[in-house]
Design an enzyme around this catalytic site. Sequence first.
Site, short mmCIF file in Angstrom:
data_model
loop_
_atom_site.label_atom_id
_atom_site.label_comp_id
_atom_site.label_asym_id
_atom_site.label_seq_id
_atom_site.Cartn_x
_atom_site.Cartn_y
_atom_site.Cartn_z
N SER A 84 -7.41 4.36 -0.15
CA SER A 84 -7.21 3.45 -1.48
C SER A 84 -8.92 2.84 -0.78
CB SER A 84 -6.27 1.97 -0.68
OG SER A 84 -5.00 2.71 -0.38
N ASP A 91 0.75 -1.59 0.20
CA ASP A 91 0.16 -0.59 -0.21
C ASP A 91 0.71 1.48 -0.08
OD1 ASP A 91 -2.29 1.02 -0.08
OD2 ASP A 91 -2.77 1.83 1.99
N GLN A 124 -5.14 -1.83 -7.47
CA GLN A 124 -5.58 -1.18 -6.16
C GLN A 124 -6.11 -0.13 -7.02
OE1 GLN A 124 -4.01 1.94 -3.43
NE2 GLN A 124 -3.99 0.34 -2.14
#
Length: 309
Positions: free
Chosen positions: A251, A227, A301
């Site tokens: 996110s 991330d 993502q």
Amino acid sequence: MTEAARQAAADLAELRACSSDGAARGQPVLDRLVALLDLERIEENIFRGVSPAPSPVRVFGGQVAGQALVAAGRTVPAERKVHSLHAYFIRPGDPSIPIVYEIDRIRDGRSFTTRRVTAVQRGKAIFALSASFHEPEPGVEHAEPMPPVPDPDTLPTRAEQLGTFADKLGDLAKLPRPIDIRYVTEPPWELRERGPSEARSQVWMRADGRLPDDELLHVCVLTYASDMTLLDSILVRHGAYWGLDNVLGASLDHALWFHRPFRADEWFLYDCVSPSASGARGLATGRFFAQDGTLIATVVQEGLLRILD
């Protein structure tokens, strides 16, 4: 909360006051990440985790994803390895209170095991993850090659690359980091000075210290690291960067596929690109390569990215 978890949180509070270039760098910070991933089991299918304190206004997405995968993995036989996860970030997590992870044992088949994990705070879901586990077996084999990049040991640390930008980023630049990051592409805060650039980010990463020989832990540390820097590949395309521009980001969802065994305390290349951004959402894809060129994982993502006036 266990006494060990309380101590880990208290130790992190002390470490947060230190510069990332000082005594807080390296193994002590990594040990505290390992402690954060060592969840308290409070029922057969219920685990509890904490966040570092003090923390930013919301829980770091990589933390909740890593903790959720730990919870899932602890309900699966050790011979079955996680090969994929799919997750949604539903609400911002509050770092001041514990996170409860509830496990749904969806399937225990002859070859595959599937788990669903819901992370809960104040009675509401903040994160949902589905993970699939499989005992490795013989089959076809191929992989894309790693792009040509310089050796990580020839590159400066993130702190060295920040230089004078550290003052502009304030506390964001001073947080102790359990992941050592070395930029291959020009750092995004420098690219920003020249305006829009290619939608790409390449960094070498590794856990900043030595990890125990626990395969699930290494997978969860890579999940935590996945991330980081990924959405940078979107922002550099538009000449913007966190902390230097009025950017609101978060996110939205996250997917990871694990292809081959690896150690998260050895160098891996994170090669990220963004194929598209529209409607205040951006998509980024990343590939993880071990230092010997082995493709070890792939990530996708979508993030919320609002450029505010």
